[in-house]
Enzyme design. Structure first.
Site, PDB file in Angstrom:
ATOM      1  N   GLU A 146      21.459 -20.550  23.014  1.00 20.30           N
ATOM      2  CA  GLU A 146      21.498 -19.437  22.050  1.00 20.30           C
ATOM      3  C   GLU A 146      22.392 -18.325  22.575  1.00 20.30           C
ATOM      4  OE1 GLU A 146      17.500 -18.490  20.951  1.00 20.30           O
ATOM      5  OE2 GLU A 146      17.222 -20.446  20.033  1.00 20.30           O
ATOM      6  N   ASP A 162      36.704 -19.895   0.611  1.00 20.83           N
ATOM      7  CA  ASP A 162      35.883 -21.048   0.989  1.00 20.83           C
ATOM      8  C   ASP A 162      36.820 -22.256   0.977  1.00 20.83           C
ATOM      9  OD1 ASP A 162      34.294 -23.278   1.110  1.00 20.83           O
ATOM     10  OD2 ASP A 162      32.697 -22.453  -0.155  1.00 20.83           O
ATOM     11  N   LYS A 174      35.050 -33.066   5.981  1.00 17.28           N
ATOM     12  CA  LYS A 174      35.699 -33.592   4.767  1.00 17.28           C
ATOM     13  C   LYS A 174      37.087 -34.121   5.158  1.00 17.28           C
ATOM     14  CE  LYS A 174      32.968 -30.788   1.574  1.00 17.28           C
ATOM     15  NZ  LYS A 174      32.327 -29.665   2.274  1.00 17.28           N
ATOM     16  N   TYR A 200      20.025 -26.185  25.117  1.00 19.68           N
ATOM     17  CA  TYR A 200      19.893 -24.962  24.317  1.00 19.68           C
ATOM     18  C   TYR A 200      20.865 -23.927  24.826  1.00 19.68           C
ATOM     19  CZ  TYR A 200      16.405 -25.082  20.676  1.00 19.68           C
ATOM     20  OH  TYR A 200      15.771 -25.296  19.494  1.00 19.68           O
ATOM     21  N   ARG A 215      29.915 -33.581  10.903  1.00 23.38           N
ATOM     22  CA  ARG A 215      29.290 -32.705   9.906  1.00 23.38           C
ATOM     23  C   ARG A 215      29.097 -31.345  10.526  1.00 23.38           C
ATOM     24  NH1 ARG A 215      27.876 -35.462   5.306  1.00 23.38           N
ATOM     25  NH2 ARG A 215      27.305 -33.509   4.342  1.00 23.38           N
ATOM     26  N   THR A 225      34.236 -26.522   6.265  1.00 23.52           N
ATOM     27  CA  THR A 225      33.431 -27.572   6.877  1.00 23.52           C
ATOM     28  C   THR A 225      34.379 -28.473   7.661  1.00 23.52           C
ATOM     29  OG1 THR A 225      33.634 -28.884   4.861  1.00 23.52           O
ATOM     30  CG2 THR A 225      31.594 -27.638   5.142  1.00 23.52           C
TER      31      THR A 225
HETATM   32  N1  DSN Z   1      28.682 -31.334  -1.600  1.00 30.94           N
HETATM   33  C1  DSN Z   1      30.054 -30.986  -1.343  1.00 30.94           C
HETATM   34  C2  DSN Z   1      30.963 -31.562  -2.358  1.00 30.94           C
HETATM   35  O1  DSN Z   1      30.780 -32.723  -2.668  1.00 30.94           O
HETATM   36  O2  DSN Z   1      31.866 -30.914  -2.834  1.00 30.94           O
HETATM   37  C3  DSN Z   1      30.268 -29.533  -1.181  1.00 30.94           C
HETATM   38  O3  DSN Z   1      29.252 -28.975  -0.442  1.00 30.94           O
END
Ligand code: DSN
Length: 423
Positions: A56, A200, A229, A54, A235, A226
């Site tokens: 925080e 974003d 991807k 932990y 993740r 994120t």
């Molecule tokens: N679920 C993702 C996508 O497939 O674009 C975005 O959060």
């Protein structure tokens, strides 16, 4: 002493299911634009003992003792993220892209404030104001869309809406948009109306990291992303910002919207940012774009209309009505999944069908590029997908093309056959 037996021994049922998923990932061709295959080293970092701790707070400002090593790891992740993306400030704690967006909004806005963003049905994300999401409930979202003719953003419309509604924030960066976004034009509009400019970049951050797409960081006040991807990491979420928003962003992540950071994921993010700064990652991300262009071109050659005329990034949408007026996204995505190609149905701009049915499919190339496919395979894949859809009621053709899909998948496995799916 902790139980050191392998999962196969401790829980054969679960271990069998993980292996079953490896087999699924090996036997299908994956075109879901937001997915990728993580490496063995990423699994090692992500599944490590760092999960036990932990921490925080932030490096050197923790609410728990024993965070000396965790501080080093988080600082490493922060420094690498800043260097990789040319950012003044990085927060590597968001658990996901949605959490990153929530924290970013809360850092600079009050509930009820107006945000200008692209609606979900035109290419935006759930967190860009959907009424079923926190964003649409907490904030007054005004939506811009794409032009009906070009299916691309009309920056004059964005400017007009910004002047009309005077939003406190303007959001650019989408989940289903395949063209370049004019970052400097958005910056100008945000300055004209005194709005915070948020990008974003969840979908395109990997391309940006590999210099295969223009970087919004110099133009935006805040960039959310994120790591799982095209960036090929674990993740998780990420927020980059100008220094002047650093304190507000950090507070909005912890303690406002999250508790303890997930340290194993932060370590894996550090690994991912390190890998993305290598020369091979540039080659990889440029190949993703090349593959997407060739795949879109192959489909277009076969008569399947590509929304907005093509792609400049890792993904694109197709309008199924161009090959069969009756064919829906739901039917096409389920049919393709059953015949070796996994992707998702997607609304296309001005889609007359519901978001659950849709007239479109979304396709992206990060996963197939990770598996080693190149332009030659994209030409074949594009042809096979269109033929499968066109001849879906002809069993002879379906068998023939399905066999070819499986041959292609077998030639480019993402993991070795004996891999159990965990470290
Ligand atoms: N679920 C993702 C996508 O497939 O674009 C975005 O959060």
């Amino acid at each position: 002493m902790s139980d050191m037996r392998p999962i196969e021994e401790v829980d054969p049922q679960l271990s069998g299911l993980i292996k079953k998923e490896v087999d699924r990932q090996r036997s299908q061709i994956h075109l879901i634009a937001s997915e990728n295959y993580i490496s063995y080293s990423m699994m090692q970092a992500s599944g490590s003992v760092l999960s036990n701790k932990y921490s925080e707070g932030y490096p050197e400002r923790r609410y728990y003792e024993g965070c000396q090593v965790i501080d080093e790891i988080e600082n490493l992740a922060i420094d690498r993220a800043k260097r990789l993306l040319s950012a003044e400030h990085a927060n590597v704690q968001p658990h996901s892209g949605s959490q990153a967006n929530m924290a970013a909004y809360m850092a600079v806005l009050e509930p009820g404030d107006t945000i200008l963003g692209m609606s979900l049905d035109q290419g935006g994300h759930l967190t860009h104001g959907s009424p079923v999401n926190f964003s649409g409930n907490l904030f007054n979202f005004v939506a811009y869309g794409v032009d009906k003719e070009t299916e691309q953003i009309n920056i004059d419309e964005v400017r007009q809406l910004a002047n009309q509604h005077r939003p406190k924030m303007i959001v650019a960066g989408y989940s289903a948009y395949s063209q370049f976004i004019d970052w400097s034009a958005f910056r100008e509009i945000a300055d004209e109306v005194g709005a915070v400019f948020l990008v974003d970049a969840a979908h395109i951050i990997g391309l940006i990291a590999g210099s295969a797409h223009p970087n919004p960081v110099p133009h935006a006040d805040i960039v959310t992303a994120t790591t799982h991807k095209a960036l090929r990491g674990p993740r998780g979420g990420l927020i980059l910002s100008k220094e002047k928003f650093a304190k507000a962003i950090d507070k909005a992540v912890f303690p406002f919207s999250q508790g303890g950071a997930i340290n194993s994921q932060i370590a894996a993010k550090a690994l991912c940012f390190g890998q993305a700064s290598q020369a091979e990652f540039k080659t990889y991300s440029n190949q993703i774009v090349r593959n997407a262009k060739v795949l879109a071109g192959a489909m277009d050659d076969e008569g399947l209309r590509v929304i907005s005329g093509g792609t400049e990034n890792h993904m694109f949408l197709v309008d199924l009505r161009s090959i069969d007026t009756e064919l829906t996204g739901k039917e096409a995505s389920q049919f393709l999944d059953a015949h070796g190609v996994t992707l998702n149905r997607n609304s296309i701009p001005f889609d007359p069908r519901s978001p659950f049915i849709t007239s479109g499919l979304r396709m992206g190339t990060p996963s197939v590029t990770s598996a080693g496919m190149m332009q030659e395979q994209m030409v074949l894949l594009g042809k096979l997908i269109v033929e499968l859809l066109r001849k879906r009621i002809d069993p002879y053709s379906v068998n023939l093309y399905t066999e070819q899909v499986h041959e292609l998948a077998d030639a480019f496995p993402p993991y070795p056959a004996a891999f159990a799916g965990h470290v």
